[in-house]
Write an enzyme that holds these catalytic residues in place. Structure first.
Site, short mmCIF file in Angstrom:
data_model
loop_
_atom_site.label_atom_id
_atom_site.label_comp_id
_atom_site.label_asym_id
_atom_site.label_seq_id
_atom_site.Cartn_x
_atom_site.Cartn_y
_atom_site.Cartn_z
N SER A 192 4.78 -1.35 2.82
CA SER A 192 4.11 -2.42 3.54
C SER A 192 4.33 -3.82 3.00
CB SER A 192 2.60 -2.11 3.59
OG SER A 192 1.99 -2.96 4.49
N GLU B 102 0.20 9.68 8.81
CA GLU B 102 1.38 8.85 9.12
C GLU B 102 1.66 8.82 10.61
OE1 GLU B 102 2.35 6.40 7.12
OE2 GLU B 102 2.76 7.92 5.59
N HIS B 103 1.95 7.63 11.09
CA HIS B 103 2.25 7.41 12.51
C HIS B 103 1.10 7.84 13.41
CE1 HIS B 103 6.38 5.93 12.40
NE2 HIS B 103 6.60 6.75 11.40
N ARG C 261 0.83 -1.20 0.00
CA ARG C 261 0.00 0.00 0.00
C ARG C 261 0.87 1.26 0.00
NH1 ARG C 261 2.62 1.95 3.41
NH2 ARG C 261 2.62 1.58 5.64
N ASP D 224 -1.97 5.69 13.21
CA ASP D 224 -2.88 4.53 13.36
C ASP D 224 -2.76 3.93 14.76
OD1 ASP D 224 -0.33 3.47 12.75
OD2 ASP D 224 -1.11 1.84 11.50
N LYS E 2 11.85 -1.98 9.98
CA LYS E 2 11.26 -1.39 11.20
C LYS E 2 11.40 -2.25 12.44
CE LYS E 2 9.27 0.07 8.04
NZ LYS E 2 9.64 0.49 6.68
N ASP F 88 -1.86 -1.16 7.78
CA ASP F 88 -1.36 -1.92 6.62
C ASP F 88 -2.20 -3.17 6.37
OD1 ASP F 88 0.47 0.03 6.94
OD2 ASP F 88 2.13 -1.27 7.52
P1 ADP Z 1 7.91 -2.38 4.86
O1 ADP Z 1 7.87 -0.90 4.97
O2 ADP Z 1 8.19 -2.82 3.45
O3 ADP Z 1 6.72 -3.04 5.46
P2 ADP Z 1 9.36 -3.62 7.05
O4 ADP Z 1 10.63 -3.16 7.67
O5 ADP Z 1 8.15 -3.52 7.89
O6 ADP Z 1 9.20 -2.81 5.70
O7 ADP Z 1 9.51 -5.13 6.57
C1 ADP Z 1 10.47 -5.48 5.59
C2 ADP Z 1 10.85 -6.95 5.74
O8 ADP Z 1 9.82 -7.81 5.20
C3 ADP Z 1 12.09 -7.32 4.94
O9 ADP Z 1 13.28 -6.98 5.63
C4 ADP Z 1 11.91 -8.84 4.78
O10 ADP Z 1 12.31 -9.53 5.95
C5 ADP Z 1 10.40 -8.97 4.64
N1 ADP Z 1 10.05 -9.05 3.19
C6 ADP Z 1 9.57 -8.08 2.40
N2 ADP Z 1 9.36 -8.52 1.13
C7 ADP Z 1 9.70 -9.82 1.12
C8 ADP Z 1 9.71 -10.85 0.12
N3 ADP Z 1 9.33 -10.62 -1.13
N4 ADP Z 1 10.11 -12.07 0.49
C9 ADP Z 1 10.51 -12.32 1.75
N5 ADP Z 1 10.53 -11.41 2.73
C10 ADP Z 1 10.14 -10.16 2.43
P1 NG1 Z 2 5.60 0.36 7.23
O1 NG1 Z 2 6.57 1.46 7.13
O2 NG1 Z 2 5.02 0.01 5.90
O3 NG1 Z 2 6.16 -0.87 7.88
C1 NG1 Z 2 4.47 1.14 9.57
C2 NG1 Z 2 3.35 0.45 10.38
C3 NG1 Z 2 1.98 1.12 10.18
C4 NG1 Z 2 2.06 2.62 10.40
C5 NG1 Z 2 3.19 3.20 9.56
C6 NG1 Z 2 3.41 4.67 9.81
C7 NG1 Z 2 3.37 -1.93 10.85
C8 NG1 Z 2 3.03 -3.28 10.35
N1 NG1 Z 2 3.22 -0.93 9.99
O4 NG1 Z 2 4.35 0.86 8.18
O5 NG1 Z 2 1.05 0.54 11.07
O6 NG1 Z 2 2.21 2.94 11.76
O7 NG1 Z 2 4.44 2.54 9.82
O8 NG1 Z 2 2.26 5.41 9.53
O9 NG1 Z 2 3.76 -1.79 12.00
MG MG Z 3 6.11 -3.00 7.48
#
Ligand code: ADP
Ligand code: NG1
Ligand code: MG
Length: 485
Positions: free
Chosen positions: A154, A51-52, A45, A54, A243, A199
């Site tokens: 996400s 932002e920040h 998404r 939810d 994160k 998300d």
């Molecule tokens: P985002 O903002 O994309 O949600 P996060 O830090 O919350 O970032 O999560 C990212 C993590 O999700 C990556 O470090 C990896 O561990 C996992 N991930 C994302 N895409 C994939 C994928 N295609 N296959 C396996 N793991 C993935």
């Molecule tokens: P991203 O950056 O996509 O992992 C995170 C949080 C959301 C929201 C946003 C900031 C999770 C799974 N996702 O998203 O809930 O707080 O940051 O708006 O924790």
């Molecule tokens: Mg995430």
């Protein structure tokens, strides 16, 4: 115009005949010597605004993107889970499975970074809690994702949500959209981040051609009509941020919790030792968001609060304060920024309301959505675009200065956009990841060309052809789907 009654049922369709599915079928066969019996697809998404907030209980305004996590899956006659990924940087992982969710342990590596399959295990753990069955089928899952990872779009929640849905479907059950969205929001917290649920909500409740205004408690999604002339352009800052690997995200969550608790106590609200969110304080006080901004300035005026300062105000000792309000990875923190975070939250919540109002909450404002144009009838879209854009720019400024979750590359893209008269903000949690720009339709080419030239080529020194993959136009996509034969 008759409006379609919104269904809470997850869409189940026949497996589409696409190159991606054929390739996944082939790879599945190479890996498991048989064919998948179904597929699950969950989108990433882009958050347009909100932002920040939810996790403070405030509504947000995201839309699903075209990029997704796709799982090819098969039920097996064995109590095991086999996890494979098309991208071989994500290593193979197999475990035994029981019907007890507590048997699933989710631990990061020795540096505190989650393994990719930890997100899958979060989804499966949640699924087991939901299922509450004696006999559980084992599964083989092959993943293919094209959401840029750790980039604020996400990918993590798409992975958790797809895993949860595929596992539940493998047990011959289909949850409804809102129950699985809440389940996945809770399950992803097993990875360590205290997310708010945006998300997972948009992953399941998204609709093609519409952004959604998501409210929590109870969870709901209302379509938002965006101006016909509005195009959303996403650009990657080339910085990634996982994160769950640092405490930056949880630090913001607990700073908001502490700010809420202090305002509640100083306003005489009795909330015992329970966690209270900034939105719950507002509801209990029956104040407007503007009034809450004034209360923040009155009750938490300092730039920094030490742990001792906070214990004194809350009238608890340090151990109790840590146990009640902090997370495992924030217990060691000694200083907190409460005013800045709470100001951002209340002002950002107001921006979401202003954004939605500017779009119009018209019941029949979706007439032209069938052909893919996001439209709003009979409005002066130029003016609306300006109002919306300004709110997005203010959001970025607040995330940069009050919330301190921007990154120099994100700021660079925002500044280049500004020079072109295009409003732009970081999207997702920040500290890297992507920006989203609100671009008038007739400026999209000029905008993307300029970002490629000035940011990727001149600033990041990367090849122009390579740069093109990092900036893309996005239209609201469909939520989670199951594909069966
Ligand atoms: P985002 O903002 O994309 O949600 P996060 O830090 O919350 O970032 O999560 C990212 C993590 O999700 C990556 O470090 C990896 O561990 C996992 N991930 C994302 N895409 C994939 C994928 N295609 N296959 C396996 N793991 C993935
Ligand atoms: P991203 O950056 O996509 O992992 C995170 C949080 C959301 C929201 C946003 C900031 C999770 C799974 N996702 O998203 O809930 O707080 O940051 O708006 O924790
Ligand atoms: Mg995430």
């Amino acid at each position: 115009m008759d409006r379609e009654i919104k269904s809470n049922a997850i869409t189940v369709a026949n497996v589409p005949n696409t190159d991606r599915i054929s390739r996944l079928n082939e790879l599945f066969f190479v890996e498991f010597k048989c064919s998948p019996s179904f597929f699950v697809k969950v989108p990433g998404r882009v958050n347009i605004i909100g932002e920040h907030i939810d996790y403070c209980g405030y509504p947000v305004l995201p839309m699903a993107i075209e990029q997704d996590i796709l799982i090819a899956a098969r039920v097996i006659n064995e109590s095991k889970i086999y996890l494979r990924n098309v991208d071989t940087k994500y290593t193979k992982y197999d475990i035994n499975i029981t019907n007890n969710s507590e048997d699933i342990e989710i631990k990061p590596d020795t540096n505190g970074k989650p393994f990719w399959y930890n997100y899958v295990l979060c989804g499966i753990k949640g699924a087991l809690e939901y299922l509450n069955k004696d006999n559980i089928n084992g599964v083989q899952f092959l993943f293919h994702g094209n959401i840029p990872p750790a980039s604020g779009l996400s990918s993590s929640s798409a992975l958790v949500s797809a895993s949860c849905l595929a596992f539940i479907y493998a047990q011959n059950e289909i949850p409804n959209k809102t129950e699985i969205a809440s389940l996945c929001a809770k399950s992803e917290r097993y990875v360590g981040t205290q997310g708010g649920g945006m998300d997972q909500a948009i992953a399941f409740l998204a609709e093609k051609y519409n952004a959604q205004y998501i409210t929590f408690k109870p969870l709901n999604a209302a379509p938002v009509a965006l101006p016909e002339d509005a195009v959303f352009v996403v650009a990657h800052s080339l910085a990634e941020m996982n994160k769950a690997a640092t405490n930056d995200y949880n630090r913001r969550v607990i700073e908001c919790r502490l700010a809420a608790k202090i305002i509640a106590i100083l306003e005489g609200i009795s909330c015992d030792n329970n966690i209270i969110t900034l939105s719950e304080v507002q509801i209990k006080l029956a104040k407007s968001l503007e009034e809450m901004v004034n209360l923040v300035k009155k009750h938490i005026p300092n730039e920094i609060y030490t742990k001792q300062d906070i214990c004194k105000i809350l009238n608890v000792n340090q151990e109790k304060m840590e146990n009640l309000y902090l997370t495992a990875n924030t217990k060691s923190l000694q200083e907190f920024k409460l005013k800045q975070r709470a100001l951002h939250v209340y002002e950002e919540a107001k921006r979401v309301e202003d954004f939605r109002n500017a779009c119009g909450q018209s019941e029949n404002g979706f007439a032209n959505t069938l052909n893919g144009n996001i439209s709003q009838n009979g409005k002066n879209t130029n003016n609306t675009l300006n109002v919306l854009g300004k709110l997005m720019s203010e959001s970025h400024e607040s995330l940069k200065t009050l919330y301190e979750c921007s990154h120099e590359n994100l700021d660079r893209i925002v500044d280049i956009s500004k020079e072109l008269g295009v409003h732009c903000r970081l999207t997702g949690a920040g500290w890297g990841g992507c920006t989203v720009a609100l671009c008038p339709k007739d400026k999209v080419q000029e905008y993307t060309d300029t970002i490629i030239e000035k940011f990727y080529v001149n600033y990041c020194r990367i090849d122009k052809t390579k740069a093109k993959q990092y900036v893309f136009v996005t239209i609201p996509s469909h939520g989670a789907m199951i594909y069966k034969y």
